[in-house]
Design a protein around this motif. Structure first.
Motif, mmCIF file in Angstrom:
data_model
loop_
_atom_site.group_PDB
_atom_site.id
_atom_site.type_symbol
_atom_site.label_atom_id
_atom_site.label_comp_id
_atom_site.label_asym_id
_atom_site.label_seq_id
_atom_site.Cartn_x
_atom_site.Cartn_y
_atom_site.Cartn_z
ATOM 1 N N LEU A 141 41.428 46.288 18.110
ATOM 2 C CA LEU A 141 40.616 44.718 17.554
ATOM 3 C C LEU A 141 41.065 43.562 18.817
ATOM 4 C CD1 LEU A 141 41.429 44.636 13.642
ATOM 5 C CD2 LEU A 141 39.488 45.529 14.712
ATOM 6 N N THR A 142 40.144 42.942 18.949
ATOM 7 C CA THR A 142 40.650 41.835 19.822
ATOM 8 C C THR A 142 39.816 40.524 19.230
ATOM 9 O OG1 THR A 142 40.485 43.046 21.712
ATOM 10 C CG2 THR A 142 40.341 40.891 22.055
ATOM 11 N N LYS A 143 40.683 39.521 18.884
ATOM 12 C CA LYS A 143 39.975 38.422 18.355
ATOM 13 C C LYS A 143 38.949 37.697 19.399
ATOM 14 C CE LYS A 143 40.815 34.403 15.546
ATOM 15 N NZ LYS A 143 42.002 33.623 14.835
ATOM 16 N N PRO A 144 37.873 37.223 19.042
ATOM 17 C CA PRO A 144 37.030 36.744 20.167
ATOM 18 C C PRO A 144 37.353 35.226 20.278
ATOM 19 C CG PRO A 144 35.698 37.108 18.224
ATOM 20 C CD PRO A 144 37.294 37.696 17.752
ATOM 21 N N GLN A 145 36.752 34.483 21.360
ATOM 22 C CA GLN A 145 36.816 33.391 21.241
ATOM 23 C C GLN A 145 35.314 32.732 20.907
ATOM 24 O OE1 GLN A 145 37.815 32.634 25.562
ATOM 25 N NE2 GLN A 145 40.015 33.413 25.225
ATOM 26 N N ASN A 146 35.321 32.078 19.871
ATOM 27 C CA ASN A 146 34.078 31.584 19.467
ATOM 28 C C ASN A 146 33.815 30.158 19.829
ATOM 29 O OD1 ASN A 146 33.830 34.205 18.259
ATOM 30 N ND2 ASN A 146 34.866 33.351 16.271
ATOM 31 N N SER A 147 32.725 29.640 19.944
ATOM 32 C CA SER A 147 32.026 28.425 20.235
ATOM 33 C C SER A 147 30.795 28.264 20.060
ATOM 34 C CB SER A 147 32.499 28.141 21.730
ATOM 35 O OG SER A 147 31.733 28.619 22.633
ATOM 36 N N VAL A 161 15.676 26.237 24.010
ATOM 37 C CA VAL A 161 16.858 26.549 23.213
ATOM 38 C C VAL A 161 17.489 24.787 22.828
ATOM 39 C CG1 VAL A 161 19.002 27.442 23.465
ATOM 40 C CG2 VAL A 161 17.152 28.676 24.620
ATOM 41 N N VAL A 162 17.664 25.187 21.558
ATOM 42 C CA VAL A 162 18.187 23.634 20.968
ATOM 43 C C VAL A 162 19.715 23.906 20.894
ATOM 44 C CG1 VAL A 162 16.136 22.841 20.586
ATOM 45 C CG2 VAL A 162 17.304 24.094 18.844
ATOM 46 N N ALA A 163 20.098 24.988 20.526
ATOM 47 C CA ALA A 163 21.465 25.234 19.888
ATOM 48 C C ALA A 163 21.955 26.589 20.622
ATOM 49 C CB ALA A 163 21.935 25.101 18.729
ATOM 50 N N ARG A 164 23.237 26.736 20.793
ATOM 51 C CA ARG A 164 23.785 28.150 21.554
ATOM 52 C C ARG A 164 25.277 28.357 20.872
ATOM 53 N NH1 ARG A 164 23.499 27.252 26.648
ATOM 54 N NH2 ARG A 164 21.593 28.489 27.003
ATOM 55 N N CYS A 165 25.250 29.681 20.435
ATOM 56 C CA CYS A 165 26.625 29.958 19.757
ATOM 57 C C CYS A 165 27.074 31.314 20.537
ATOM 58 C CB CYS A 165 26.428 30.227 18.300
ATOM 59 S SG CYS A 165 27.696 30.500 17.269
ATOM 60 N N GLU A 166 28.588 31.327 20.718
ATOM 61 C CA GLU A 166 28.859 32.409 21.359
ATOM 62 C C GLU A 166 30.282 32.977 20.959
ATOM 63 O OE1 GLU A 166 27.712 31.602 26.276
ATOM 64 O OE2 GLU A 166 29.511 30.457 25.624
ATOM 65 N N SER A 167 30.563 34.327 21.024
ATOM 66 C CA SER A 167 31.575 35.038 20.723
ATOM 67 C C SER A 167 31.976 35.900 21.689
ATOM 68 C CB SER A 167 31.537 35.714 19.416
ATOM 69 O OG SER A 167 32.658 36.320 18.965
ATOM 70 N N SER A 189 22.036 38.630 21.969
ATOM 71 C CA SER A 189 22.326 39.552 22.918
ATOM 72 C C SER A 189 23.839 39.807 22.905
ATOM 73 C CB SER A 189 21.713 39.063 24.426
ATOM 74 O OG SER A 189 22.382 37.911 24.929
ATOM 75 N N SER A 190 24.237 40.848 23.568
ATOM 76 C CA SER A 190 25.558 41.242 23.733
ATOM 77 C C SER A 190 25.814 42.050 25.073
ATOM 78 C CB SER A 190 26.150 42.095 22.719
ATOM 79 O OG SER A 190 25.381 43.116 22.560
ATOM 80 N N LYS A 191 26.989 41.988 25.752
ATOM 81 C CA LYS A 191 27.232 42.483 26.939
ATOM 82 C C LYS A 191 28.719 42.682 27.105
ATOM 83 C CE LYS A 191 27.945 38.179 29.491
ATOM 84 N NZ LYS A 191 27.495 37.186 30.513
ATOM 85 N N PRO A 192 29.200 43.949 27.725
ATOM 86 C CA PRO A 192 30.462 44.109 27.954
ATOM 87 C C PRO A 192 31.307 43.155 28.218
ATOM 88 C CG PRO A 192 29.197 46.117 28.931
ATOM 89 C CD PRO A 192 28.244 44.715 28.524
ATOM 90 N N THR A 201 26.033 36.550 22.566
ATOM 91 C CA THR A 201 25.640 35.188 22.498
ATOM 92 C C THR A 201 24.309 35.004 21.729
ATOM 93 O OG1 THR A 201 26.303 34.996 24.826
ATOM 94 C CG2 THR A 201 24.695 33.476 24.292
ATOM 95 N N SER A 202 24.392 33.802 21.013
ATOM 96 C CA SER A 202 23.050 33.831 20.357
ATOM 97 C C SER A 202 22.449 32.248 20.475
ATOM 98 C CB SER A 202 23.275 33.771 18.723
ATOM 99 O OG SER A 202 22.002 33.450 17.885
ATOM 100 N N GLU A 203 21.107 32.226 20.735
ATOM 101 C CA GLU A 203 20.288 31.096 20.761
ATOM 102 C C GLU A 203 19.436 30.666 19.924
ATOM 103 O OE1 GLU A 203 20.679 30.958 25.858
ATOM 104 O OE2 GLU A 203 18.978 31.877 24.974
#
Length: 494
Positions: A141-147, A161-167, A189-192, A201-203
């Motif tokens: 487990l690794t706790k992600p950095q969310n914003s 795109v009017v809003a973006r959310c990332e983990s 979408s996700s990437k290594p 990342t979600s938009e």
């Protein structure tokens, strides 16, 4: 002696490889899943639950990564020392007990890395059952950095795109969802990421309009390292040109009217910076004063019979509105109350008066009933006393009073309604008045209901019963009353 031991060991190993495998995992107890963070020490437990009739010959821990080949990382033999073959875990893996126990050959891995994730198999070689094993899944487990953040966009017909959310850099991958009243949709979408992690990342996209500016939108990030989803609350930022409206014109500008006011109302993002008033006929009339977004006509005349235009600007664009003033010769009559409202008011007043009148009438009736003593009598008057069948002979020497008293007595009995009497014999037939029934005695009369006046005394009679001088002094018998109509017997002459 040592050579014989080696031979026995080789024979046991050969036998274990030749014997068929038993039912896997039935007697090998392990933890199905173990969670760990990078840099920690993780314990992988393993035990053989029932060794009755079974000889354990060797234990082998096998590591199976998600990608790559299986490899032995630890081997335990009842005779030889523990062995740790070459692997990415060598130097960080060891048996937990010292010396190791064949029944419970648990291991520990220190300073675990994200690349250590995978399957760990505890396999027993036994005689005569053969190989039995248990599998533990090590999950790193690794706790992600969310914003999350909104994007400033201009109103337009195209989706953007009017809003973006990332983990970022989480293990395993996070789950992202959106909550909003805006009419749009999300793409994820996700990437290594770094050290075998995953970034998600979600938009959120929509065709932005002026009405979308300031709407609430929230991004919710769920991850195994979090006890509850992490929420990011935002407001959409949509830039749009000013939207303008002129208010204050009432279509009643007449010659001589003073101090009429028009107001230019505008909204925009960013906030409008300039307001400009114009007249379609050219120059503004002399009676017009302009201050900021207000246009004031000091006195209405033919010069203000024009179209006023208000233009508002911001850095996105310009908005405008206009109103045409029609100057009238005379003032329009004021609008009064409609016929329907007048009729409704009248009906309402009538209903109120009727209710009040009804309440007053009921109150007065109730009060009058109390004063007059209305209602059933509180007690039943006593029944008339039974007299002898002989004719009533008042004791008197004066014929006139006696005749009047007879007439009154006869009238008294004639006016009685039929009333059932259950026991007339209960009274004394020879009952005599307490006063002695003498010459001066007063005769009392009994009836089923009150007569409304007192019994006459000696020589007394109401005027209605006074006889005239033409009448005979003899007692006049009234019309006979049948026995069916009265319990009083007919008068008798002696």
């Amino acid at each position: 002696m040592a050579g014989q031991d080696c031979v026995q060991v080789l024979l046991l190993l050969l036998a274990s490889t030749l014997l068929p495998h038993g039912a896997s995992g039935q007697r090998v107890k392990v933890e199905p899943e173990v969670l760990s963070y990078p840099g920690q020490t993780v314990n992988l437990r393993c035990a053989f639950t029932d060794t009755t009739g079974i000889q354990l010959t060797m234990v082998t821990w096998i590591y199976e990564p998600k990608e790559g080949e299986r490899m032995n990382i630890a081997v335990l033999h009842p005779v030889f020392e523990p062995n740790y073959p070459d692997s990415p875990l060598k130097g960080r893996v060891s048996f937990m007990q010292s010396p190791p126990n064949m029944d419970g050959p648990s291991i520990q891995i220190s300073d675990v890395r994200m690349t250590d994730e995978g399957k760990y198999i505890c396999e027993f070689a036994s005689y005569p059952s053969g190989h039995e094993q248990g599998v533990t899944q090590l999950v790193m487990l690794t706790k992600p950095q969310n914003s999350a953040s909104p994007l400033t966009v201009e109103a337009g017909p195209k989706p953007m795109v009017v809003a973006r959310c990332e983990s970022l850099n989480g293990r395993p991958a996070a789950q992202i969802r959106w909550v909003t009243t805006a009419n749009g949709n999300a793409t994820t979408s996700s990437k290594p990421g770094q050290d075998n992690t995953v970034s998600v990342t979600s938009e959120y996209r929509l065709a932005p309009a002026a009405a979308d500016n300031g709407k609430d939108i929230s991004c919710l990030v769920s991850h195994r390292t979090q006890t509850s989803p992490e929420s990011f609350q935002m407001k959409l930022k949509v830039l749009y040109a000013p939207q303008v409206a002129i208010v204050g014109y009432d279509n009643n500008w007449y010659v001589g009217r003073t101090n009429v006011l028009l107001t230019c109302q505008a909204s925009g993002n960013p906030v409008p910076t300039t307001v400009l008033w114009k007249s379609m006929t050219g120059e503004m009339p002399d009676t017009v004063q302009i201050k900021d977004n207000q246009l004031k006509v000091l006195k209405v005349d033919e010069a203000v019979n024009t179209t006023f235009v208000c233009e508002v600007k911001n850095r996105v664009g310009t908005g405008r509105d206009q109103v045409t003033a029609l100057v009238r010769g005379t003032r329009l009559p004021e609008k009064g109350a409609t016929t329907g409202s007048i009729i409704g008011a009248i009906i309402g007043v009538i209903l109120i008066v009727a209710i009040i009148g009804t309440a007053v009438a009921m109150y007065r009736k109730h009060r009058a009933g109390k004063l007059n003593g209305d209602g059933p009598p509180k007690h039943k008057p006593p029944p008339p006393k039974k007299k002898n069948n002989t004719a009533i002979r008042p004791v008197t020497t004066n014929n006139a009073p006696a005749a009047e008293e007879r007439l009154l007595h006869d009238q008294h009995y004639r006016t009685q309604d039929a009333e059932p009497v259950t026991d007339l014999d209960a009274s004394n037939d020879n009952e005599v008045d307490d006063n002695g029934g003498g010459e001066g005695a007063r005769v009392h009369y009994y009836a089923a209901a009150p007569s409304g006046w007192d019994d006459p005394g000696n020589g007394e009679a109401p005027p209605f019963y006074k006889r005239s001088g033409n009448e005979s002094q003899e007692y006049r018998q009234a019309t006979d009353v049948s026995r069916g109509d009265s319990f009083v017997s007919s008068g008798m002459y002696v």
